[in-house]
Enzyme design. Structure first.
Site, PDB file in Angstrom:
ATOM      1  N   SER A  30       0.785  -1.228   0.000  1.00 56.35           N
ATOM      2  CA  SER A  30       0.000   0.000   0.000  1.00 56.35           C
ATOM      3  C   SER A  30       0.819   1.280   0.000  1.00 56.35           C
ATOM      4  CB  SER A  30      -0.952   0.019   1.204  1.00 56.35           C
ATOM      5  OG  SER A  30      -2.279   0.131   0.768  1.00 56.35           O
TER       6      SER A  30
ATOM      7  N   LYS B 102       0.243   3.827  -2.757  1.00 53.11           N
ATOM      8  CA  LYS B 102      -0.675   4.973  -2.674  1.00 53.11           C
ATOM      9  C   LYS B 102       0.069   6.307  -2.592  1.00 53.11           C
ATOM     10  CE  LYS B 102      -4.545   2.480  -0.512  1.00 53.11           C
ATOM     11  NZ  LYS B 102      -3.979   1.131  -0.398  1.00 53.11           N
TER      12      LYS B 102
ATOM     13  N   SER C 131      -5.822   4.057   4.323  1.00 50.45           N
ATOM     14  CA  SER C 131      -5.344   3.116   3.309  1.00 50.45           C
ATOM     15  C   SER C 131      -6.502   2.538   2.512  1.00 50.45           C
ATOM     16  CB  SER C 131      -4.514   1.999   3.939  1.00 50.45           C
ATOM     17  OG  SER C 131      -3.693   1.401   2.957  1.00 50.45           O
TER      18      SER C 131
END
Length: 513
Positions: free
Chosen positions: A157, A160, A347
């Site tokens: 993640s 991102k 997230s």
């Protein structure tokens, strides 16, 4: 310890105190007493996590010898974690002051040799497995120290961060995503999705982001408001009965992510309500999603229209809006900076893919997975981020195939901290705060071995099966802001791997070197 360390520590204390005051005032909505976990805290309870790249895939990277621009040295350590905890996040995005980079006039970045000594054996912890990492001066972007810093690793993640930087660079600060209702024909209206997955069907006082109430700036658009405005326009035209269609044609390409599981991410459509959740009030970080988010959104509008005294004939059907159709009503998302903060703090995979498509549209690319990737990678290259070894296939980090070297992540973070790029600041304000917010709420606790760094670390997490990453900023003992990225592949359990990563970052915070 360098000269000026005492003054630097004073600056850091002021920064930490200021952040503590923000936390105490409730900006984050977190209870510091909850920031207590040790290496045993935060273990997965079997639920999947909206934070990161899921539980699959273990593309590896070799261990090696740390290197630095002003010092060299050391080996890395252990192997890496697996899944997420299912602890409920209660923090909303932080919109207060960013922890400012140290003033070059009265603080200095640490040396590579100093960092090597400060980190010592923490980077050799067996729980880390194969560790790639990089540390840079956030004020200048200068690389300071690392190991395998140019070697691609699975970002999960932390992908991102790339999506966020590109979107903020491509879109104006005031950009909002509109959801509209247009007049398709006499007695017919069409609900048109513009790409905002955060439109909500909940009453304003029930909306939560990370478990906390929202303020005016971060509150999502309301389907009830859209229905009220639509009903007002219809009644003004003398209509109380309509046929409702819905248009979800803005996006192209596949609806489903390759790792789609109907929990960590919804079908990616430009029209949805409450991110396609079956239960919009669910505190689950990876809640069950509906099969047809666009149809769910249209049904939601129909129900609200009925409450406004408008009869919707038959069940809403998918149909593109006629070209040039007159707009009857609209609602708009928060500005792009607030969306990015929400995406990073919690997230949010579904929101990340929506933000990537907004970047694609701005870059005149197809609004698809591939178009989003092209827009993001092209914009990062334009910003001067080193792209050697960067391979992206999505905007959220769920994809197992994604690869980013640690050096690219620290350059992204340094760009966001640079005075030359104030438009990127929401990347930093959206990062979870260690021990207090988002996906770091239950890390850096008092018994974790990293507790002294609570409140002064802001970082994006990333977790898959066998992969744990953490990339963000930390204020060192001299008051200098450092950007860091730690990327691991390990056979150790996720709790141990994350705790080992946190202890490395805590050493950075303690460094007056």
């Amino acid at each position: 310890m360098r000269s000026g360390t005492t003054a630097g520590r004073g600056r850091r204390a002021v920064l930490a105190t200021a952040l503590g005051a923000v936390l105490a005032a409730g900006t984050l909505g977190a209870d510091p007493a909850l920031a207590e976990p040790s290496p045993s805290a935060g273990a997965s309870h079997g639920g999947r996590h909206a934070d990161d790249g899921r539980r699959t895939g273990t593309p590896g990277t070799p261990s090696g010898t740390p290197s630095g621009s002003r010092g060299s040295g050391d080996k890395d350590g252990g192997k890496d974690g697996d899944r997420h905890r299912s602890d409920r996040r209660r923090a909303v995005p932080v919109k207060g002051p960013v922890l400012a980079e140290g003033d070059a006039a009265d603080s200095k970045a640490p040396t590579g040799g100093g960092l090597r000594t400060a980190l010592g054996g923490t980077v050799q912890d067996k729980a880390l497995g194969a560790l790639n990492f990089a540390v840079a001066d956030a004020a200048t972007g200068e690389f300071l120290f690392g190991a395998n810093e140019a070697t691609p690793a699975t970002p999960a993640s932390t992908t991102k961060l790339a999506t966020a930087v590109a979107a903020l660079a491509l879109l104006p600060a005031g950009h909002r995503i509109a959801t509209t209702v247009v007049s398709a024909a006499p007695g017919e209206i069409t609900l048109v999705g513009g790409g905002d997955p955060t439109v909500t069907a909940l009453p304003a006082d029930q909306v939560r982001i990370g478990g906390a109430p929202v303020d005016q700036d971060s509150a999502p658009a309301s389907m009830a408001d859209l229905a009220h405005r639509t009903a007002t326009a219809l009644k003004a035209a003398g209509r109380t009965e309509v046929k409702l269609s819905y248009d979800a044609t803005l996006y192209t390409g596949p609806l489903l992510h390759k790792e789609h599981d109907a929990t960590n991410i919804a079908a990616v459509t430009p029209l949805m309500v409450d991110e396609g959740r079956i239960d919009p009030r669910s505190p689950d970080e990876a809640p069950a999603r509906v099969f047809d988010p666009a149809g769910q959104a249209a049904d939601s509008l129909a129900a609200f229209l009925k409450a406004e005294g408008i009869t919707v004939k038959a069940k809403p059907a998918a149909a593109p809006a006629p070209a040039g159709a007159a707009e009857l009503a609209r609602v708009e998302s928060p500005v792009i900076g607030r969306l990015v903060e929400r995406m990073l703090t919690t997230s949010d995979n579904t929101l990340a893919e929506a933000v990537a498509r907004q970047a694609a549209i701005a870059a005149k690319q197809p609004a698809s997975f591939d178009g989003g990737v092209r827009a993001v990678t092209d914009e990062l290259a334009a910003l001067g981020v080193p792209m050697n070894g960067v391979l992206l296939t999505d905007g959220s980090g769920l994809a197992k195939a994604n690869l980013i070297p640690p050096i690219a992540l620290v350059k992204l973070l340094s760009a966001a901290a640079s005075p030359a790029h104030p438009e990127l600041r929401p990347v930093l304000t959206g990062l979870p705060v260690a021990g207090f917010s988002g996906t770091l709420m239950n890390r850096f606790g008092a018994k974790s071995g990293a507790g002294e760094a609570a409140g002064i670390v802001r970082a994006k997490t990333g977790t898959m099966m066998g992969v744990n990453t953490l990339a963000g900023t930390v204020v060192d003992a001299d008051g200098r802001v450092l950007a860091f990225a730690l990327m691991t592949r390990t056979d150790a359990d996720a709790t141990s791997a994350r705790a080992a990563v946190d202890r490395v970052v805590a050493r950075l915070a303690a460094c007056g070197c």
